[in-house]
Scaffold this motif. Structure first.
Motif, mmCIF file in Angstrom:
data_model
loop_
_atom_site.group_PDB
_atom_site.id
_atom_site.type_symbol
_atom_site.label_atom_id
_atom_site.label_comp_id
_atom_site.label_asym_id
_atom_site.label_seq_id
_atom_site.Cartn_x
_atom_site.Cartn_y
_atom_site.Cartn_z
ATOM 1 N N GLY A 17 -3.954 6.157 -4.146
ATOM 2 C CA GLY A 17 -4.572 5.683 -2.925
ATOM 3 C C GLY A 17 -3.605 4.938 -2.022
ATOM 4 O O GLY A 17 -3.973 3.974 -1.357
ATOM 5 N N GLU A 18 -2.342 5.426 -1.979
ATOM 6 C CA GLU A 18 -1.312 4.755 -1.191
ATOM 7 C C GLU A 18 -0.677 5.730 -0.197
ATOM 8 O O GLU A 18 -0.833 6.955 -0.308
ATOM 9 C CB GLU A 18 -0.230 4.172 -2.111
ATOM 10 N N TYR A 19 0.042 5.168 0.776
ATOM 11 C CA TYR A 19 0.796 5.962 1.745
ATOM 12 C C TYR A 19 2.230 6.131 1.234
ATOM 13 O O TYR A 19 2.888 5.139 0.929
ATOM 14 C CB TYR A 19 0.841 5.251 3.102
ATOM 15 N N TYR A 20 2.704 7.360 1.154
ATOM 16 C CA TYR A 20 4.027 7.622 0.588
ATOM 17 C C TYR A 20 4.983 8.187 1.636
ATOM 18 O O TYR A 20 4.663 9.185 2.300
ATOM 19 C CB TYR A 20 3.938 8.600 -0.577
ATOM 20 N N THR A 30 -1.746 10.116 4.808
ATOM 21 C CA THR A 30 -3.055 9.749 4.270
ATOM 22 C C THR A 30 -2.881 9.132 2.888
ATOM 23 O O THR A 30 -1.779 9.160 2.310
ATOM 24 C CB THR A 30 -3.981 10.975 4.150
ATOM 25 N N THR A 31 -3.969 8.602 2.365
ATOM 26 C CA THR A 31 -3.954 8.027 1.008
ATOM 27 C C THR A 31 -4.630 8.969 0.025
ATOM 28 O O THR A 31 -5.176 8.535 -0.992
ATOM 29 C CB THR A 31 -4.653 6.660 0.993
ATOM 30 N N ASP A 32 -4.576 10.253 0.323
ATOM 31 C CA ASP A 32 -5.229 11.250 -0.523
ATOM 32 C C ASP A 32 -4.365 11.567 -1.736
ATOM 33 O O ASP A 32 -3.771 12.638 -1.854
ATOM 34 C CB ASP A 32 -5.496 12.522 0.290
ATOM 35 N N ASN A 33 -4.265 10.598 -2.621
ATOM 36 C CA ASN A 33 -3.508 10.774 -3.873
ATOM 37 C C ASN A 33 -4.097 9.852 -4.933
ATOM 38 O O ASN A 33 -4.963 9.012 -4.635
ATOM 39 C CB ASN A 33 -2.016 10.487 -3.651
ATOM 40 N N LEU A 60 0.823 -1.211 0.000
ATOM 41 C CA LEU A 60 0.000 0.000 0.000
ATOM 42 C C LEU A 60 0.856 1.259 0.000
ATOM 43 O O LEU A 60 0.453 2.290 0.525
ATOM 44 C CB LEU A 60 -0.932 -0.003 1.220
ATOM 45 N N GLY A 61 2.065 1.157 -0.591
ATOM 46 C CA GLY A 61 2.923 2.321 -0.719
ATOM 47 C C GLY A 61 4.136 2.279 0.188
ATOM 48 O O GLY A 61 4.217 1.477 1.115
ATOM 49 N N HIS A 119 3.472 3.002 3.862
ATOM 50 C CA HIS A 119 2.887 1.819 4.502
ATOM 51 C C HIS A 119 3.971 0.800 4.821
ATOM 52 O O HIS A 119 3.953 0.156 5.881
ATOM 53 C CB HIS A 119 1.820 1.217 3.585
#
Length: 247
Positions: free
Chosen positions: A193-196, A187-190, A75-76, A79
């Motif tokens: 939809g992943e955590y960076y 957040t996954t606001d991209n 999930l990025g 994550h």
């Protein structure tokens, strides 16, 4: 301590192997990263595994100071680092975060970053490089006084920003407590939809924390491997580099 991101699949490498196990000049690429970290004095290395995790663990089994955490879902990058929370909480010095698919990583660059971190004690220190051709790489934006402002991905750059030659190298040093705090705010606001992990420096900066960028890395260290053509380029560079990764 260091966190090595090694959970990905080598899809574009046309290989069934986990990406970090694809051979570079006869050795799995992650071994170059592990060797550079060790040569820089990092004695605890947490490898985040995912795709075919057992193969990566088998390759590095018995390696001194190496341990593993599992990223069940990819999930990025943020994550992936979250999976190492327990180890981060135990860290007493800086936490180095690097990619396992960067076999050109040099111990001398890591040492320079560690020395700067010890001197400046920031919340986050980014390792950057200057490249004659920065196409495709995130640009490091600074203010008029030269202070770090942020990283802008190539596709989002203005024409002026595209002229910047200093690029992000996905090499970070964090204060352990500040890293944990910033992970909590990801957040996954991209679009993906992943955590960076790339969002962490900006989060810290927005809270008034010290975030620095040091162009301590050599241009060749930007050579990561995503395709067979990338692999050929890295092997050619390995053959000529003045500081080969440590065997």
């Amino acid at each position: 301590m260091a966190i090595v991101l090694a959970a990905g699949k080598g899809t574009r490498m046309k290989s069934d192997l986990p990406k970090v196990l694809v051979p570079v000049a006869g050795r799995p690429m992650i071994r170059y990263v592990i060797d550079a970290l060790r040569a820089a004095g990092v004695d605890r290395i947490v490898v985040v595994v995912g795709y075919e995790a057992d193969l990566v663990e088998r390759e590095l089994a018995g390696e001194r100071g190496v341990e593993f955490v599992l990223q069940q879902e990819q999930l990025g990058t943020g994550h992936a680092v979250m999976m190492a929370r327990a180890a981060i909480a135990e860290a007493t010095g800086p936490v180095v975060v690097v990619a396992g698919d960067s076999p050109m990583l040099q111990a001398s660059s890591l040492q320079a970053l560690l020395e700067e971190f010890a001197r400046s004690r920031p919340a986050c220190l980014l390792g950057t490089a200057h490249r004659d051709d920065p196409t495709g790489l995130g640009r490091v934006v600074r203010d008029a006084r030269g202070h770090f402002v942020g990283v802008v991905e190539h596709k989002d750059c203005t024409p002026e920003q595209r002229a910047i030659t200093e690029v992000n190298m996905s090499t970070y040093l964090f204060d352990s407590r500040e890293l944990l705090a910033s992970l909590d705010k990801l957040t996954t606001d991209n679009a993906q939809g992943e955590y960076y992990i790339t969002d962490c420096p900006g989060l810290l900066l927005s809270e008034g924390k010290g975030v620095l960028a040091l162009p301590a890395l050599k241009p060749c260290e930007a050579l990561s491997i995503n395709t067979p053509d990338d692999l050929a380029a890295v092997e050619a560079e390995l053959a000529r580099t003045s500081e080969p990764p440590h065997p």
